[in-house]
Design an enzyme around this catalytic site. Structure first.
Site, short mmCIF file in Angstrom:
data_model
loop_
_atom_site.label_atom_id
_atom_site.label_comp_id
_atom_site.label_asym_id
_atom_site.label_seq_id
_atom_site.Cartn_x
_atom_site.Cartn_y
_atom_site.Cartn_z
N VAL A 50 3.09 -29.72 -19.83
CA VAL A 50 2.58 -29.33 -18.25
C VAL A 50 3.42 -28.39 -17.64
O VAL A 50 4.57 -28.38 -17.68
CB VAL A 50 2.41 -30.64 -17.27
CG1 VAL A 50 1.75 -30.37 -16.25
CG2 VAL A 50 2.20 -32.04 -18.32
N HIS A 51 2.66 -27.21 -17.29
CA HIS A 51 3.57 -26.06 -16.60
C HIS A 51 2.53 -25.40 -15.58
O HIS A 51 3.18 -24.60 -14.86
CB HIS A 51 4.38 -25.25 -17.57
CG HIS A 51 3.56 -24.17 -18.05
ND1 HIS A 51 2.82 -24.58 -19.37
CD2 HIS A 51 2.92 -23.13 -17.78
CE1 HIS A 51 1.98 -23.25 -19.57
NE2 HIS A 51 2.27 -22.57 -18.64
N ARG A 52 1.24 -25.56 -15.75
CA ARG A 52 0.41 -24.61 -14.96
C ARG A 52 0.38 -25.00 -13.66
O ARG A 52 0.56 -26.01 -13.11
CB ARG A 52 -1.20 -24.99 -15.38
CG ARG A 52 -1.59 -24.27 -16.64
CD ARG A 52 -2.02 -23.09 -16.62
NE ARG A 52 -2.04 -22.65 -18.03
CZ ARG A 52 -2.07 -21.46 -18.43
NH1 ARG A 52 -1.67 -20.37 -17.54
NH2 ARG A 52 -1.72 -21.10 -19.71
N ARG A 80 9.74 -25.05 -14.33
CA ARG A 80 8.80 -25.14 -13.21
C ARG A 80 8.42 -26.74 -12.75
O ARG A 80 8.42 -27.06 -11.73
CB ARG A 80 7.27 -24.54 -13.49
CG ARG A 80 6.35 -24.71 -12.26
CD ARG A 80 4.98 -24.18 -12.87
NE ARG A 80 5.08 -22.83 -12.55
CZ ARG A 80 4.54 -22.08 -11.56
NH1 ARG A 80 4.28 -22.73 -10.64
NH2 ARG A 80 4.37 -20.96 -11.39
N ASP A 139 -1.57 -28.32 -21.05
CA ASP A 139 -2.44 -27.34 -20.00
C ASP A 139 -2.09 -26.09 -20.48
O ASP A 139 -2.29 -24.88 -19.82
CB ASP A 139 -2.07 -27.55 -18.47
CG ASP A 139 -0.53 -27.35 -18.11
OD1 ASP A 139 0.19 -26.98 -19.09
OD2 ASP A 139 -0.30 -27.62 -17.07
#
Ligand code: UD1
Length: 353
Positions: free
Chosen positions: A204-206, A237, A275
């Protein structure tokens, strides 16, 4: 012929690895420029070492910042560099990051033709910074190297037909080129002791997920309800958001992985939840079902026969999608896989001609 290649973020190192080698084989001189967008060793240097990418001739060291700060710093430094160094015949940019946009803008203003690798992708969601970067970069490019027919048709719909080449996917070139070496890492040495099929792999990083605490919590809640441990290599992030999130006990947070480690992790996972754009395709090519934690995808081809479900961040939808597993024999070659592994060679040839 002399080209400048602009890279800066993790997925671009992987793409540049195969294209750089193809340029070398074609006798094209390449000056590699790293913007410094990704700077942690695990996000950057490890890819250069592992994939044998030539050391960048220049590193602009821009680091983090708001979109304008980061993109502006890249442009200022890149312009100065191009003006003082030998003028290249082409500037090659990759994908959809701020490094891509900065490279395309500087090149276009200096009247140096831009070649865009991974042109024509659209999510049709202008809330995504990547979508803005894609649209602007495609508009400024002289050569548009598309990975799919869908990408070609997006460009046609926007009135771009000149210089458009459907070459296939450089990420597939990379998967094919490095898969065998990744296989040597079995059983997931240094990553997990869990048996093949005994875990899910997640990333998950968006911004749309990490910058919305409720969405991010929903995703972690869904991971907590899965029937196996979840291995989640953590993007910086996302790491920064975790103090506000309840991380379930079955979710094992890992340091960011190298490309070869990631390929093995995905190949042996029971399923992938992500994502990321690239991971959706890698899961497909490696035969692992995928659930995409976004509301849309640029890689619509992967959704055929249930191999990739686009579900967003709703826990119930995520769980349902994970359970709806595709039939093993329903996988079809996609993304020009008939000419698989040749995208980077076609790019080098087209540049030369
Ligand atoms: C960028 C790309 C995205 C791509 C992703 C791959 C843009 C707009 N987005 O997102 O399309 O999928 O890379 O990873 O260009 N950070 C570190 N260490 C690093 C790099 C980043 O701590 O080595 C931190 C930064 O301080 C920043 C955050 O991570 O706060 C995000 O980095 P940034 O470069 O803005 O974008 P990504 O989220 O990585």
């Amino acid at each position: 012929m002399h080209v400048y290649s602009i890279v800066g973020a993790r997925p671009q190192f992987i793409k540049a690895a195969v294209v750089s080698h193809a340029l070398q084989r074609a006798g094209i001189r390449e000056t590699l420029i790293h913007t410094g967008q990704h700077y942690d060793g695990a996000m950057s240097q490890v890819f250069f070492d592992e994939l044998g990418i030539p050391a960048p001739a220049f590193n602009l060291n821009v680091g983090s910042g708001t979109h304008a700060t980061q993109t502006g710093a890249m442009m200022t430094k890149l312009e100065a560099l191009v003006l003082q160094d030998a003028r290249p015949d082409w500037i090659v940019v990759y994908g959809d990051t701020n490094s891509t946009l900065a490279g395309a803008l500087v090149a276009a203003k200096l009247h140096i033709p831009v070649a865009h690798v991974e042109a024509g992708l659209r999510s049709f969601n202008r809330q995504m910074p990547e979508e803005i970067n894609r649209i602007a970069t495609d508009r400024l490019s002289t050569l548009l190297f598309c990975p799919t027919d869908t990408a070609v048709s997006h460009l046609a719909q926007e009135g771009m037909n000149e210089g458009v080449h459907m070459v296939g996917d450089v990420m597939l070139d990379a998967t094919l080129a490095f898969r065998e070496r990744a296989a040597g890492l079995r059983p997931l040495a240094g990553v997990t002791d869990l048996p093949a099929g005994g875990y899910y792999a997640a990333t998950v990083h968006r911004a749309e997920n990490t910058d919305d605490p409720e969405r991010l919590q929903n995703i972690f809640t869904a991971l907590g309800r899965l029937d196996r441990p979840v291995l989640l290599p953590l993007h910086p992030r996302t790491a920064r958001r975790l103090p506000d999130i309840d991380v379930p006990g079955n979710v094992h947070l890992l340091e960011p992985l190298s490309y070869l480690q990631m390929l093995t992790l995905v190949e042996h996972a029971h399923g992938v939840l992500t994502d990321s754009g690239g991971l959706q395709k890698e899961a497909y090519w490696l035969g692992t079902p995928c659930v995409t934690l976004r509301d849309e995808t640029e890689w619509v081809e992967t959704t055929v026969n249930g191999w990739n479900h686009i579900v967003g961040a709703d826990p119930n939808a995520i769980l349902q999608a994970v359970q709806a597993r595709p039939r093993k024999d329903s996988k079809r070659p996609l993304f020009g896989q008939s000419a698989a592994g040749r995208a980077s060679t076609l790019i080098a040839r087209t540049l030369l001609s």
